[in-house]
Structures are given as C-alpha cells and as structure tokens.
Design a protein around this motif. Structure first.
Motif, mmCIF file in Angstrom:
data_model
loop_
_atom_site.group_PDB
_atom_site.id
_atom_site.type_symbol
_atom_site.label_atom_id
_atom_site.label_comp_id
_atom_site.label_asym_id
_atom_site.label_seq_id
_atom_site.Cartn_x
_atom_site.Cartn_y
_atom_site.Cartn_z
ATOM 1 N N PHE A 64 0.834 -1.350 -0.312
ATOM 2 C CA PHE A 64 0.352 0.254 0.423
ATOM 3 C C PHE A 64 0.846 1.429 -0.229
ATOM 4 C CE2 PHE A 64 -2.149 3.965 2.134
ATOM 5 C CZ PHE A 64 -3.575 4.022 1.283
ATOM 6 N N TYR A 108 1.774 1.802 -3.754
ATOM 7 C CA TYR A 108 0.947 2.011 -4.622
ATOM 8 C C TYR A 108 0.331 3.462 -3.930
ATOM 9 C CZ TYR A 108 -3.557 3.521 -5.490
ATOM 10 O OH TYR A 108 -5.162 3.980 -6.015
ATOM 11 N N TRP A 109 0.115 4.355 -2.633
ATOM 12 C CA TRP A 109 -0.345 5.231 -2.452
ATOM 13 C C TRP A 109 1.206 6.270 -2.629
ATOM 14 C CZ3 TRP A 109 -4.350 7.214 -1.216
ATOM 15 C CH2 TRP A 109 -4.641 8.673 -0.749
ATOM 16 N N ALA A 146 0.336 7.072 -6.698
ATOM 17 C CA ALA A 146 -0.821 7.611 -6.460
ATOM 18 C C ALA A 146 -0.841 9.574 -6.605
ATOM 19 C CB ALA A 146 -2.450 7.189 -6.225
ATOM 20 N N SER A 147 0.205 9.301 -5.525
ATOM 21 C CA SER A 147 -0.224 10.969 -4.867
ATOM 22 C C SER A 147 1.029 11.414 -5.790
ATOM 23 C CB SER A 147 0.662 11.267 -3.740
ATOM 24 O OG SER A 147 -0.284 10.201 -2.386
ATOM 25 N N LYS A 149 -0.744 12.848 -8.642
ATOM 26 C CA LYS A 149 -1.832 13.660 -8.597
ATOM 27 C C LYS A 149 -1.466 15.518 -8.412
ATOM 28 C CE LYS A 149 -4.305 11.464 -5.404
ATOM 29 N NZ LYS A 149 -4.749 10.791 -3.942
ATOM 30 N N THR A 206 -8.584 11.272 -2.677
ATOM 31 C CA THR A 206 -9.199 9.838 -3.446
ATOM 32 C C THR A 206 -8.053 9.176 -3.752
ATOM 33 O OG1 THR A 206 -8.080 11.397 -5.531
ATOM 34 C CG2 THR A 206 -10.242 12.406 -5.146
ATOM 35 N N TRP A 207 -8.946 7.427 -3.640
ATOM 36 C CA TRP A 207 -8.167 6.550 -3.913
ATOM 37 C C TRP A 207 -7.083 6.641 -5.435
ATOM 38 C CZ3 TRP A 207 -6.887 3.843 0.385
ATOM 39 C CH2 TRP A 207 -7.816 4.564 1.612
ATOM 40 N N PHE A 208 -7.661 6.935 -6.298
ATOM 41 C CA PHE A 208 -7.225 7.053 -7.529
ATOM 42 C C PHE A 208 -7.050 8.310 -8.019
ATOM 43 C CE2 PHE A 208 -9.401 2.705 -6.963
ATOM 44 C CZ PHE A 208 -8.814 2.588 -7.051
#
Length: 270
Positions: free
Chosen positions: A18, A21-22, A25-26, A29, A40-42
């Motif tokens: 995780f 992944y974060w 993803a961050s 963004k 937001t998760w995605f």
C-alpha cells in the motif's frame, strides 16, 4: 485450501504494498486533488508533471548519477574483498585466524553512530573530506560480507581445491575459476544487500559531503522534503521518492530467483 492460502498471501501483501501504491498515486495527482478530504484513492487526472519538477527543484539528476557511482563501486568492492577474505578465513590455517575472524564479526555489532566521529576525523585527516573517495573509503569492505562468504566457502570440498592445485592452478585462479562460480547465490544475495544499503545510506554522506553537486540521491531527497509542508510540492516529493526507490526495486526483481534460492539453501543446511 490453495485459495485460502492465496487469500492469506493477498492479505499480507496489501499492507506491505500500500505505501508504494500511495506514493505512485500521489505523484500522479495535482496539488488541488491532494487537498481533497477525504482523499481520493485514484488520480482523477493523472499527470507526470511532478516528475519533471523533481529535476527542476533540486539537482536530482546529478544526485541520481552520484548514487549509481557510489553504490555501484562500493558493491563491487565489497564483493571482491568479501570473497578474498572469506576464502582466506575458510581455507587457510594460520596463527590467530579465529581471533581475527571473530574480531571482524564483532564490528558488526557496533552501532554506526559510534564509529561516525572516528571515521570522519580519519577521512578528514587524509584530505578526503567532500570527495567521492571520502564517501567510499569506509564502504570498501564489509564485515557481514566477509562472514557470509566465509560460511559458504567453508562448504566447498577441499578435494576440489587440491585437484585444481595438482593441475597447476594458482590460488587466485582456483578462487575465481573454481570457488566463485559455486558461490553464485551468496554473491547475488550480498550484492543485493550491499547495493540497497549503500544506495539508502544517509548519515555518512551527510557527514562528509558539503558540495550539493556531490550529494547522493538520499540527500537530494531530503532537500525535497523541506518542501513537503507546501501542498503544492507534496506530489513532487512523492515523485522524487518513487524515482529514488526504483533502482533498488529493479535490482531485487532482476535477482529475486537467485536470492530466494540462496535463502532456501541456507534454510536446509544441516
């Protein structure tokens, strides 16, 4: 039963993966999306702009190359010195061998902070402060590597070495031509450990380097972290952390089969 095992493995992997992944993803963004509550998760509009800003904000490209140089040279040196010393400790008998070997092993238990000041004064007195060589000097040999190689080389049959000597092979030829090919799992494991350790080492480069053009990537990343209080730069920090993590991830993925094989071999030794 197999599905339950796969489900259990997935439950273990999700918390471990995780953070990665974060981070990804961050980094994709924008600043506004990073401010949303709840988060937001995605990424709604994925963008690679943060990765370009990493290299504009600090000297990240130069730092990345510095880390490749320092970690690569240190890893190669540790492999060579560990195999040489491990061979001597495993296959030669001389006065004081055990005392010397366990003295080397004892250095593994010294906290790095204890040796930091003596190393700094030693390197500085040699005129190597703020140089690549000054960073590399304490990294050229590794007690753990010597211990690991000695344990593996001790399992090599002495009859194999005697046969090579009868054929007229020199000791160096025996070491590199006969013994080293048998150490492939151990060598790969040590290479992974060494590269990851030297790539991520922070305290020693911070202590000995002053010129930011010579900083490794972990020091450049610490410069990026100074911008983390600003929401505008949080995606940039995550992008920098992801870039800094890639070499160690790639090295492990490329060598994972041999690494797992070495762990399996170690686990079944009597």
């Amino acid at each position: 039963m197999r599905r339950l095992a796969q489900l259990g493995l997935a439950l273990v992997l999700i918390p471990a993966l995780f953070p990665l992944y974060w981070m990804v993803a961050s980094s994709l963004k924008g600043p506004r999306e990073l401010q949303r509550i709840p988060p937001t998760w995605f990424p709604s509009s994925p963008s690679l702009a943060a990765f370009g800003e990493v290299f504009e904000t600090v000297k990240f490209g130069q730092a990345f190359l510095n880390s490749l140089l320092l970690a690569g040279v240190a890893t190669l040196s540790v492999l060579v010195t560990s195999v040489l010393a491990g061979y001597v400790f495993a296959k030669y008998t001389f006065r004081g061998r055990e005392v010397l070997f366990w003295g080397v092993v004892a250095t593994m238990f010294l906290p790095p902070v204890v040796t930091l000041v003596p190393l700094y004064w030693l390197v500085s007195s040699m005129g190597l402060a703020d140089t690549y060589l000054g960073v590399l000097l304490p990294w050229l040999a590794n007690a753990f590597g010597i211990f690991l190689m000695r344990q593996f080389i001790a399992d090599v049959p002495d009859e194999l070495l005697e046969a090579a000597r009868l054929d007229g092979a020199s000791e160096l030829r025996i070491l590199w031509g006969v013994v080293t090919p048998l150490l492939r799992p151990a060598v790969v494991s040590l290479a992974i450990f060494s590269f990851v350790f030297y790539w991520n080492n922070f305290i020693w480069p911070l202590s000995i380097l002053q010129d930011d053009a010579k900083f490794p990537v972990v020091l450049a990343l610490s410069q990026l972290l100074s911008y983390s209080t600003s929401v505008h730069y949080q995606n940039v920090v995550m992008a920098g952390a992801l870039i800094a993590s890639l070499p160690t991830i790639v090295v492990f993925l490329l060598a994972q089969r041999v690494f797992v094989a070495s762990l399996s071999r170690t686990g079944v030794k009597g």
